[in-house]
Motif scaffolding. Structure first.
Motif, PDB file in Angstrom:
ATOM      1  N   VAL A  25      33.413  33.807  50.680  1.00  0.00           N
ATOM      2  CA  VAL A  25      32.677  34.198  49.606  1.00  0.00           C
ATOM      3  C   VAL A  25      33.916  34.590  48.431  1.00  0.00           C
ATOM      4  CG1 VAL A  25      31.258  35.431  48.182  1.00  0.00           C
ATOM      5  CG2 VAL A  25      30.297  34.504  50.114  1.00  0.00           C
ATOM      6  N   VAL A  26      34.710  35.345  49.180  1.00  0.00           N
ATOM      7  CA  VAL A  26      36.013  35.916  48.603  1.00  0.00           C
ATOM      8  C   VAL A  26      37.158  35.567  49.447  1.00  0.00           C
ATOM      9  CG1 VAL A  26      37.344  37.937  48.002  1.00  0.00           C
ATOM     10  CG2 VAL A  26      34.706  37.913  47.667  1.00  0.00           C
ATOM     11  N   CYS A  27      38.224  34.811  48.444  1.00  0.00           N
ATOM     12  CA  CYS A  27      39.411  34.338  49.059  1.00  0.00           C
ATOM     13  C   CYS A  27      40.430  35.480  48.382  1.00  0.00           C
ATOM     14  CB  CYS A  27      39.690  32.846  48.642  1.00  0.00           C
ATOM     15  SG  CYS A  27      41.272  32.323  49.003  1.00  0.00           S
ATOM     16  N   ALA A  28      41.186  36.027  49.444  1.00  0.00           N
ATOM     17  CA  ALA A  28      42.216  36.699  49.144  1.00  0.00           C
ATOM     18  C   ALA A  28      43.416  36.421  49.941  1.00  0.00           C
ATOM     19  CB  ALA A  28      42.020  38.255  49.590  1.00  0.00           C
ATOM     20  N   PRO A  29      44.126  35.355  49.387  1.00  0.00           N
ATOM     21  CA  PRO A  29      45.459  34.638  50.237  1.00  0.00           C
ATOM     22  C   PRO A  29      46.332  35.191  50.851  1.00  0.00           C
ATOM     23  CG  PRO A  29      45.045  33.461  48.051  1.00  0.00           C
ATOM     24  CD  PRO A  29      44.099  34.666  48.048  1.00  0.00           C
ATOM     25  N   GLY A  30      46.677  36.668  50.232  1.00  0.00           N
ATOM     26  CA  GLY A  30      47.655  37.364  50.634  1.00  0.00           C
ATOM     27  C   GLY A  30      47.400  38.604  51.796  1.00  0.00           C
ATOM     28  N   VAL A  31      46.202  38.540  51.886  1.00  0.00           N
ATOM     29  CA  VAL A  31      45.620  39.447  52.734  1.00  0.00           C
ATOM     30  C   VAL A  31      45.538  39.192  54.281  1.00  0.00           C
ATOM     31  CG1 VAL A  31      43.516  41.201  53.451  1.00  0.00           C
ATOM     32  CG2 VAL A  31      44.346  40.672  50.816  1.00  0.00           C
ATOM     33  N   GLU A  32      46.380  39.534  54.983  1.00  0.00           N
ATOM     34  CA  GLU A  32      46.350  38.915  56.411  1.00  0.00           C
ATOM     35  C   GLU A  32      45.208  39.453  57.334  1.00  0.00           C
ATOM     36  OE1 GLU A  32      47.747  36.719  59.114  1.00  0.00           O
ATOM     37  OE2 GLU A  32      48.749  36.642  57.383  1.00  0.00           O
TER      38      GLU A  32
END
Length: 62
Positions: A25-32
């Protein structure tokens, strides 16, 4: 412009499409560590679970 390094548009699009495919639902591309996003989600639920249609006491003037 900020001095903070920015992710490329291509990486953002790639992450967004992959996240969509994963059902995120949420995309946080920099959060590993995705568990950090889960922790934020659960904190939001806890914070807003106690909502009421009545004005909170701390905002009342009398």
């Amino acid at each position: 412009m900020s001095v903070v390094p920015r992710m490329s548009a291509e990486d953002v699009v790639t992450a967004g499409l992959r996240g969509l495919g994963l059902g995120e639902v949420v995309c946080a591309p920099g959060v590993e560590d995705a568990s950090l996003l889960d922790a934020v989600f659960h904190a939001d639920l806890a914070a807003f679970a106690g909502q009421s249609p009545a004005l909170a006491t701390r905002y009342r003037t009398n």
